[in-house]
Design a protein around this motif. Structure first.
Motif, PDB file in Angstrom:
ATOM      1  N   GLY A 139       6.043   4.798  -2.420  1.00 30.24           N
ATOM      2  CA  GLY A 139       6.386   6.217  -2.583  1.00 30.24           C
ATOM      3  C   GLY A 139       5.197   7.141  -2.384  1.00 30.24           C
ATOM      4  N   TYR A 140       4.005   6.599  -2.276  1.00 26.90           N
ATOM      5  CA  TYR A 140       2.807   7.447  -2.212  1.00 26.90           C
ATOM      6  C   TYR A 140       2.220   7.533  -0.804  1.00 26.90           C
ATOM      7  N   TYR A 141       2.110   6.413  -0.129  1.00 28.64           N
ATOM      8  CA  TYR A 141       1.314   6.368   1.105  1.00 28.64           C
ATOM      9  C   TYR A 141       1.980   6.934   2.368  1.00 28.64           C
ATOM     10  N   PRO A 142       3.322   7.022   2.433  1.00 27.53           N
ATOM     11  CA  PRO A 142       3.915   7.637   3.637  1.00 27.53           C
ATOM     12  C   PRO A 142       3.404   9.053   3.898  1.00 27.53           C
ATOM     13  N   LYS A 196      -7.002  10.766 -16.849  1.00 26.57           N
ATOM     14  CA  LYS A 196      -6.824  12.146 -17.349  1.00 26.57           C
ATOM     15  C   LYS A 196      -6.671  13.140 -16.188  1.00 26.57           C
ATOM     16  N   LEU A 197      -7.007  12.719 -14.961  1.00 21.03           N
ATOM     17  CA  LEU A 197      -6.940  13.630 -13.808  1.00 21.03           C
ATOM     18  C   LEU A 197      -5.928  13.171 -12.753  1.00 21.03           C
ATOM     19  N   HIS A 198      -5.018  12.282 -13.127  1.00 13.01           N
ATOM     20  CA  HIS A 198      -3.977  11.878 -12.169  1.00 13.01           C
ATOM     21  C   HIS A 198      -3.146  13.096 -11.769  1.00 13.01           C
ATOM     22  N   ALA A 201      -9.912   1.524 -16.033  1.00 17.31           N
ATOM     23  CA  ALA A 201      -9.101   2.527 -16.749  1.00 17.31           C
ATOM     24  C   ALA A 201      -7.917   2.965 -15.893  1.00 17.31           C
ATOM     25  N   ALA A 202      -8.145   3.181 -14.594  1.00 19.79           N
ATOM     26  CA  ALA A 202      -7.062   3.642 -13.707  1.00 19.79           C
ATOM     27  C   ALA A 202      -5.969   2.585 -13.614  1.00 19.79           C
ATOM     28  N   PHE A 203      -6.361   1.341 -13.413  1.00 21.27           N
ATOM     29  CA  PHE A 203      -5.353   0.291 -13.190  1.00 21.27           C
ATOM     30  C   PHE A 203      -4.704  -0.184 -14.484  1.00 21.27           C
ATOM     31  N   GLU A 204      -5.333   0.087 -15.623  1.00 18.34           N
ATOM     32  CA  GLU A 204      -4.674  -0.207 -16.897  1.00 18.34           C
ATOM     33  C   GLU A 204      -3.414   0.645 -17.075  1.00 18.34           C
ATOM     34  N   THR A 205      -3.326   1.765 -16.348  1.00 18.91           N
ATOM     35  CA  THR A 205      -2.140   2.632 -16.486  1.00 18.91           C
ATOM     36  C   THR A 205      -0.971   2.114 -15.632  1.00 18.91           C
ATOM     37  N   MET A 206      -1.245   1.115 -14.803  1.00 17.29           N
ATOM     38  CA  MET A 206      -0.223   0.625 -13.871  1.00 17.29           C
ATOM     39  C   MET A 206       0.728  -0.322 -14.610  1.00 17.29           C
ATOM     40  N   ARG A 219      -3.804  15.469  -9.607  1.00 18.49           N
ATOM     41  CA  ARG A 219      -4.517  16.722  -9.289  1.00 18.49           C
ATOM     42  C   ARG A 219      -5.070  16.720  -7.857  1.00 18.49           C
ATOM     43  N   GLY A 220      -4.668  15.735  -7.061  1.00 16.39           N
ATOM     44  CA  GLY A 220      -5.080  15.747  -5.647  1.00 16.39           C
ATOM     45  C   GLY A 220      -6.335  14.944  -5.341  1.00 16.39           C
ATOM     46  N   ILE A 221      -6.908  14.278  -6.346  1.00 16.10           N
ATOM     47  CA  ILE A 221      -8.172  13.554  -6.100  1.00 16.10           C
ATOM     48  C   ILE A 221      -7.926  12.326  -5.223  1.00 16.10           C
ATOM     49  N   GLY A 222      -6.882  11.555  -5.542  1.00 16.68           N
ATOM     50  CA  GLY A 222      -6.564  10.373  -4.736  1.00 16.68           C
ATOM     51  C   GLY A 222      -6.294  10.784  -3.287  1.00 16.68           C
ATOM     52  N   SER A 223      -5.492  11.835  -3.100  1.00 16.74           N
ATOM     53  CA  SER A 223      -5.174  12.297  -1.733  1.00 16.74           C
ATOM     54  C   SER A 223      -6.437  12.724  -1.004  1.00 16.74           C
ATOM     55  N   ALA A 224      -7.317  13.429  -1.696  1.00 17.39           N
ATOM     56  CA  ALA A 224      -8.555  13.902  -1.045  1.00 17.39           C
ATOM     57  C   ALA A 224      -9.415  12.718  -0.615  1.00 17.39           C
ATOM     58  N   PRO A 228      -9.377  -1.327  -4.018  1.00 22.20           N
ATOM     59  CA  PRO A 228      -8.618  -0.418  -4.866  1.00 22.20           C
ATOM     60  C   PRO A 228      -8.951   1.071  -4.614  1.00 22.20           C
ATOM     61  N   VAL A 229      -7.939   1.910  -4.877  1.00 25.84           N
ATOM     62  CA  VAL A 229      -8.128   3.362  -4.977  1.00 25.84           C
ATOM     63  C   VAL A 229      -7.883   3.708  -6.440  1.00 25.84           C
ATOM     64  N   SER A 230      -8.831   4.399  -7.043  1.00 23.83           N
ATOM     65  CA  SER A 230      -8.717   4.672  -8.486  1.00 23.83           C
ATOM     66  C   SER A 230      -9.054   6.125  -8.787  1.00 23.83           C
ATOM     67  N   VAL A 231      -8.273   6.701  -9.694  1.00 26.63           N
ATOM     68  CA  VAL A 231      -8.555   8.056 -10.185  1.00 26.63           C
ATOM     69  C   VAL A 231      -8.516   8.004 -11.714  1.00 26.63           C
TER      70      VAL A 231
HETATM   71  C1  COA Z   1      -2.396   6.205  -7.296  1.00 19.74           C
HETATM   72  C2  COA Z   1      -3.573   7.162  -7.539  1.00 19.74           C
HETATM   73  C3  COA Z   1      -4.809   6.656  -6.801  1.00 19.74           C
HETATM   74  C4  COA Z   1      -3.167   8.527  -6.957  1.00 19.74           C
HETATM   75  O1  COA Z   1      -4.218   9.443  -7.165  1.00 19.74           O
HETATM   76  P1  COA Z   1      -3.908  10.892  -7.771  1.00 19.74           P
HETATM   77  O2  COA Z   1      -5.136  11.708  -7.653  1.00 19.74           O
HETATM   78  O3  COA Z   1      -3.323  10.706  -9.117  1.00 19.74           O
HETATM   79  O4  COA Z   1      -2.764  11.378  -6.762  1.00 19.74           O
HETATM   80  P2  COA Z   1      -2.629  12.790  -6.025  1.00 19.74           P
HETATM   81  O5  COA Z   1      -2.849  13.869  -7.028  1.00 19.74           O
HETATM   82  O6  COA Z   1      -3.441  12.807  -4.802  1.00 19.74           O
HETATM   83  O7  COA Z   1      -1.136  12.747  -5.581  1.00 19.74           O
HETATM   84  C5  COA Z   1      -0.138  12.911  -6.552  1.00 19.74           C
HETATM   85  C6  COA Z   1       1.145  12.398  -5.986  1.00 19.74           C
HETATM   86  O8  COA Z   1       1.061  10.970  -5.919  1.00 19.74           O
HETATM   87  C7  COA Z   1       2.223  10.435  -6.488  1.00 19.74           C
HETATM   88  N1  COA Z   1       1.927   9.136  -7.068  1.00 19.74           N
HETATM   89  C8  COA Z   1       0.911   8.820  -7.901  1.00 19.74           C
HETATM   90  N2  COA Z   1       1.037   7.528  -8.286  1.00 19.74           N
HETATM   91  C9  COA Z   1       2.155   7.057  -7.665  1.00 19.74           C
HETATM   92  C10 COA Z   1       2.823   5.812  -7.677  1.00 19.74           C
HETATM   93  N3  COA Z   1       2.415   4.828  -8.449  1.00 19.74           N
HETATM   94  N4  COA Z   1       3.922   5.678  -6.917  1.00 19.74           N
HETATM   95  C11 COA Z   1       4.374   6.692  -6.164  1.00 19.74           C
HETATM   96  N5  COA Z   1       3.799   7.914  -6.131  1.00 19.74           N
HETATM   97  C12 COA Z   1       2.711   8.078  -6.879  1.00 19.74           C
HETATM   98  C13 COA Z   1       2.591  11.427  -7.548  1.00 19.74           C
HETATM   99  O9  COA Z   1       3.951  11.308  -7.889  1.00 19.74           O
HETATM  100  C14 COA Z   1       2.334  12.752  -6.844  1.00 19.74           C
HETATM  101  O10 COA Z   1       3.414  13.040  -5.985  1.00 19.74           O
HETATM  102  P3  COA Z   1       3.782  14.556  -5.560  1.00 19.74           P
HETATM  103  O11 COA Z   1       2.603  15.098  -4.813  1.00 19.74           O
HETATM  104  O12 COA Z   1       4.982  14.370  -4.677  1.00 19.74           O
HETATM  105  O13 COA Z   1       4.045  15.265  -6.841  1.00 19.74           O
HETATM  106  C15 COA Z   1      -3.881   7.358  -9.048  1.00 19.74           C
HETATM  107  O14 COA Z   1      -2.755   7.849  -9.694  1.00 19.74           O
HETATM  108  C16 COA Z   1      -4.365   6.083  -9.745  1.00 19.74           C
HETATM  109  O15 COA Z   1      -5.565   5.859  -9.882  1.00 19.74           O
HETATM  110  N6  COA Z   1      -3.396   5.271 -10.244  1.00 19.74           N
HETATM  111  C17 COA Z   1      -3.714   4.022 -10.925  1.00 19.74           C
HETATM  112  C18 COA Z   1      -4.277   2.999  -9.952  1.00 19.74           C
HETATM  113  C19 COA Z   1      -3.396   2.828  -8.731  1.00 19.74           C
HETATM  114  O16 COA Z   1      -2.172   2.745  -8.837  1.00 19.74           O
HETATM  115  N7  COA Z   1      -4.053   2.785  -7.549  1.00 19.74           N
HETATM  116  C20 COA Z   1      -3.380   2.649  -6.279  1.00 19.74           C
HETATM  117  C21 COA Z   1      -2.838   1.285  -6.105  1.00 19.74           C
HETATM  118  S1  COA Z   1      -1.832   1.241  -4.657  1.00 19.74           S
END
Ligand code: COA
Length: 202
Positions: A131-134, A98-100, A24-29, A102-107, A92-95
């Motif tokens: 844009g996310y991992y730095p 419906k809860l993207h 479900a998470a990666f289908e949004t990509m 909200r800080g779950i991925g970061s936690a 993979p990291v997946s959230v």
């Molecule tokens: C990517 C993912 C794991 C992040 O988890 P999350 O709980 O939604 O993220 P957080 O709430 O911790 O962080 C939100 C921040 O991440 C950023 N972010 C989320 N997805 C991003 C993306 N694809 N590219 C860049 N930034 C991204 C948001 O813009 C937000 O930024 P802000 O804090 O500056 O507003 C989640 O969105 C997900 O499951 N995505 C689909 C699968 C995926 O892409 N997995 C990672 C593959 S590298």
């Protein structure tokens, strides 16, 4: 969100829920050139890969529902002149969609990186959103002279030293768990897995 979120190690009774969550998470990509979602297959392969790290296989739960997951495996950098540096790789990291945001991925990422430090693991290499991992300290792997397995560089290829200096003279080619290669190249195995996955989807 963090107040009532629980992060714990995945157990075998979570497997089906985690694979559904991953799908479900990666289908949004929506990336150019991306043809299908296969990360749920990757998860199923990683768990039995010899390089899988069960101590870093975490799920996030909210009110008893699994809403996030992260997988780690061993990887390494092989230097052209010989010699290698041990690294780890997450994904993979997946959230749950419906809860993207909200800080779950970061936690999950911060929690697992902290655990990896406690385990004396030294450096992390990933492919992920540049844009996310730095925000977690990742920088381009190219800054350390590290390339993908085929010698190419990529913006999405990033590195983090858990022990400073680990990657200073580590330049070379990345080698990761076989699960990644099987996931990408074994179409027949993917299709068989995916058919079973869909037939179990509620
Ligand atoms: C990517 C993912 C794991 C992040 O988890 P999350 O709980 O939604 O993220 P957080 O709430 O911790 O962080 C939100 C921040 O991440 C950023 N972010 C989320 N997805 C991003 C993306 N694809 N590219 C860049 N930034 C991204 C948001 O813009 C937000 O930024 P802000 O804090 O500056 O507003 C989640 O969105 C997900 O499951 N995505 C689909 C699968 C995926 O892409 N997995 C990672 C593959 S590298």
């Amino acid at each position: 969100m963090k107040n009532y979120m629980n992060i714990r190690i995945e157990t075998s009774s979570d497997y089906a829920a985690v694979e559904r969550l991953t799908f479900a998470a990666f289908e949004t990509m929506n990336l150019p050139g991306r043809t299908h979602t296969s990360e749920h297959f990757l998860v199923s392969l990683l768990r039995s890969d010899p390089w899988f790290i069960p101590e870093l296989d975490f799920v996030a739960e909210v009110s008893g529902e699994i809403v996030g997951s992260i997988f780690y495996s061993h990887s390494k950098i092989v230097r052209p002149e010989g010699g290698e540096t041990g690294t780890i790789t997450f994904g993979p990291v997946s959230v749950a969609p419906k809860l993207h945001g909200r800080g779950i991925g970061s936690a999950l990422i911060r929690h697992s990186l902290e655990r990896a430090r406690q385990m004396y693991l030294r450096a992390v290499l990933i492919m992920g959103h540049p844009g996310y991992y730095p925000r977690f300290g990742f920088t381009g792997a190219a800054n350390f002279g590290i390339t993908l397995a085929d010698g190419a560089g990529h913006d999405a290829f990033m590195a983090l030293e858990l022990v400073p200096g680990t990657l200073t003279a580590a330049g070379g080619r990345w080698q990761c768990a076989k699960a990644f290669d099987i996931c990408e190249n074994n179409t027949e195995a993917f299709e068989a897995y995916h058919r079973r996955f869909l037939s179990n989807f509620p």
